[in-house]
Design an enzyme around this catalytic site. Structure first.
Site, PDB file in Angstrom:
ATOM      1  N   CYS A 128     -28.823  -8.019 -18.659  1.00 14.27           N
ATOM      2  CA  CYS A 128     -28.846  -8.647 -19.983  1.00 14.27           C
ATOM      3  C   CYS A 128     -28.622  -7.605 -21.086  1.00 14.27           C
ATOM      4  O   CYS A 128     -28.061  -6.526 -20.831  1.00 14.27           O
ATOM      5  CB  CYS A 128     -30.141  -9.425 -20.197  1.00 14.27           C
ATOM      6  SG  CYS A 128     -30.061 -10.570 -21.600  1.00 14.27           S
ATOM      7  N   ASP A 199     -39.068 -10.336 -22.801  1.00 13.59           N
ATOM      8  CA  ASP A 199     -39.260 -11.301 -23.890  1.00 13.59           C
ATOM      9  C   ASP A 199     -40.735 -11.571 -24.080  1.00 13.59           C
ATOM     10  O   ASP A 199     -41.197 -11.788 -25.196  1.00 13.59           O
ATOM     11  CB  ASP A 199     -38.506 -12.599 -23.597  1.00 13.59           C
ATOM     12  CG  ASP A 199     -37.037 -12.396 -23.883  1.00 13.59           C
ATOM     13  OD1 ASP A 199     -36.326 -11.949 -22.979  1.00 13.59           O
ATOM     14  OD2 ASP A 199     -36.626 -12.618 -25.044  1.00 13.59           O
TER      15      ASP A 199
HETATM   16  C1  RUB Z   1     -32.625 -11.306 -24.102  1.00 11.45           C
HETATM   17  C2  RUB Z   1     -33.455 -10.576 -23.099  1.00 11.45           C
HETATM   18  C3  RUB Z   1     -33.872  -9.171 -23.450  1.00 11.45           C
HETATM   19  C4  RUB Z   1     -35.227  -9.216 -24.173  1.00 11.45           C
HETATM   20  C5  RUB Z   1     -35.634  -7.846 -24.710  1.00 11.45           C
HETATM   21  O1  RUB Z   1     -32.494 -12.680 -23.820  1.00 11.45           O
HETATM   22  O2  RUB Z   1     -33.858 -11.097 -22.072  1.00 11.45           O
HETATM   23  O3  RUB Z   1     -34.017  -8.393 -22.311  1.00 11.45           O
HETATM   24  O4  RUB Z   1     -35.158 -10.118 -25.254  1.00 11.45           O
HETATM   25  O5  RUB Z   1     -34.766  -7.447 -25.739  1.00 11.45           O
HETATM   26  P1  RUB Z   1     -31.672 -13.611 -24.860  1.00 11.45           P
HETATM   27  P2  RUB Z   1     -35.200  -6.389 -26.849  1.00 11.45           P
HETATM   28  O6  RUB Z   1     -30.279 -13.040 -24.950  1.00 11.45           O
HETATM   29  O7  RUB Z   1     -31.701 -14.973 -24.239  1.00 11.45           O
HETATM   30  O8  RUB Z   1     -32.390 -13.587 -26.204  1.00 11.45           O
HETATM   31  O9  RUB Z   1     -35.512  -5.139 -26.099  1.00 11.45           O
HETATM   32  O10 RUB Z   1     -33.965  -6.274 -27.711  1.00 11.45           O
HETATM   33  O11 RUB Z   1     -36.384  -6.937 -27.561  1.00 11.45           O
END
Ligand code: RUB
Length: 317
Positions: A128, A199
């Site tokens: 991701c 998340d």
């Molecule tokens: C994004 C996702 C990321 C986390 C952490 O999912 O799973 O790994 O949000 O991101 P989506 P960060 O694209 O569905 O929002 O480290 O930027 O907080």
């Protein structure tokens, strides 16, 4: 003229449509929206629409406890001052600013601890797009470490491409694969570690991240390399202390297959859980800690948020 609530509606809609995505970006945008709402709303609007503004942001994506922690805290501050509307306005603006500052401080510490974990000459797998993970990898590269990163495309919305692009632009060598090739890539490249974002985190140290994260954890287990999660503890879902589960967002089937034939039901879960036994460490603002320590460390770092949250849970029990 736009009402102040309209601005909050626009942010909530961008979050729903995933123009703003990734837990950190969603938290930042929500805090900025509520601060702007407090700055622009008339006295009347602030009094009448504050709860609606909070609700719009809370409901934009269900699996985002950092937003919930922030907005619960700001709501508490607002209620403390609600007899005097100009005090309430100042309090909301101040609390949003403090939270934004806390987020920035936390993230820079996560990066500070995280880059040291990246092995020089190593191979790292990620999944991701996590801004936290990308920042750690870019920092490690700037500190002179040389390594290769394997990114998976992350169907259906291809956030992995963003990760690949950002890393490549920073000068890091990237191999990009389809999600189903994770195991193949591990066999071929013998990674040194997997690094993903989060998340949500539960009180028992379960991490919730993009669908496919558990697949990566299983691959790491099979090929015997560690999996680390890089995240601020602000994403701890405090409702899980009170026995609740983290809701897992189900997104529109049309993201997967817009013209699926009748009788084919397309399912599109956005996230999944990775249980603590698959996690070698949480790289957070307190350093690299075991998953089962998250709640204790959270209480130490953020006593005010903890107090507000436990008060509101007890009130609802
Ligand atoms: C994004 C996702 C990321 C986390 C952490 O999912 O799973 O790994 O949000 O991101 P989506 P960060 O694209 O569905 O929002 O480290 O930027 O907080």
């Amino acid at each position: 003229m736009q009402t102040a609530l309209r601005l909050v509606e626009e942010t909530a809609s961008k979050i729903r449509r995933m123009e703003i995505r990734g837990a950190t970006a969603i938290l930042r945008a929500s805090l900025e929206a509520i601060r702007e709402f407090a700055q622009r709303a008339s006295d009347e609007e602030l009094r009448a629409e504050f709860s609606r503004a909070i609700e719009l942001l809370l409901n934009a994506r269900p699996t985002e406890p950092a937003v919930r922690n922030a907005l619960l805290y700001i709501t508490y501050v607002f209620r403390e001052h609600k007899e005097n509307v100009s005090e309430a306005r100042e309090a909301v603006i101040g609390a949003s600013q403090r939270f934004l500052q806390m987020l920035d401080d936390a993230l820079s510490k996560v990066v500070e601890y995280g880059w040291r974990r990246i092995p020089n000459g190593g191979v790292i797998m990620t999944h991701c797009h996590s801004k936290t993970v990308v920042n750690i990898l870019i920092r490690a590269h700037r500190e002179g470490k040389r390594f290769v990163v394997i990114t998976s495309e992350t169907r259906p919305l291809y956030q992995g491409r963003r990760t690949a692009r950002e890393l490549a632009e920073a000068g890091i060598k990237v191999y990009h694969i389809v999600d189903a090739a994770m195991r193949w890539a591990a066999r071929r490249f013998k990674p040194d570690l997997a690094l993903i974002g989060a998340d949500a985190i539960t009180s028992t140290g379960v991490v919730i991240n993009k669908i496919g994260s558990k697949l990566l954890a299983l691959v790491a287990r099979e090929f015997d390399f560690p999996l680390y999660v890089a995240t601020t503890l602000l994403k701890l879902d405090l409702r899980t202390v009170a026995g609740e589960y983290v809701p897992i967002e189900m997104r529109s089937p049309s993201e997967v297959w817009p013209d699926a034939p009748p009788n084919v039901e397309v399912l599109n879960p956005a996230f999944e859980t990775v249980s603590p036994e698959f996690i070698d460490g949480i790289i957070c603002e307190a350093g690299v800690i075991p998953p089962h320590d998250v709640l204790r460390v959270f209480k130490e770092l953020y006593p005010e948020i903890w107090n507000v949250s436990s008060t509101s849970h007890h009130a609802s029990l």
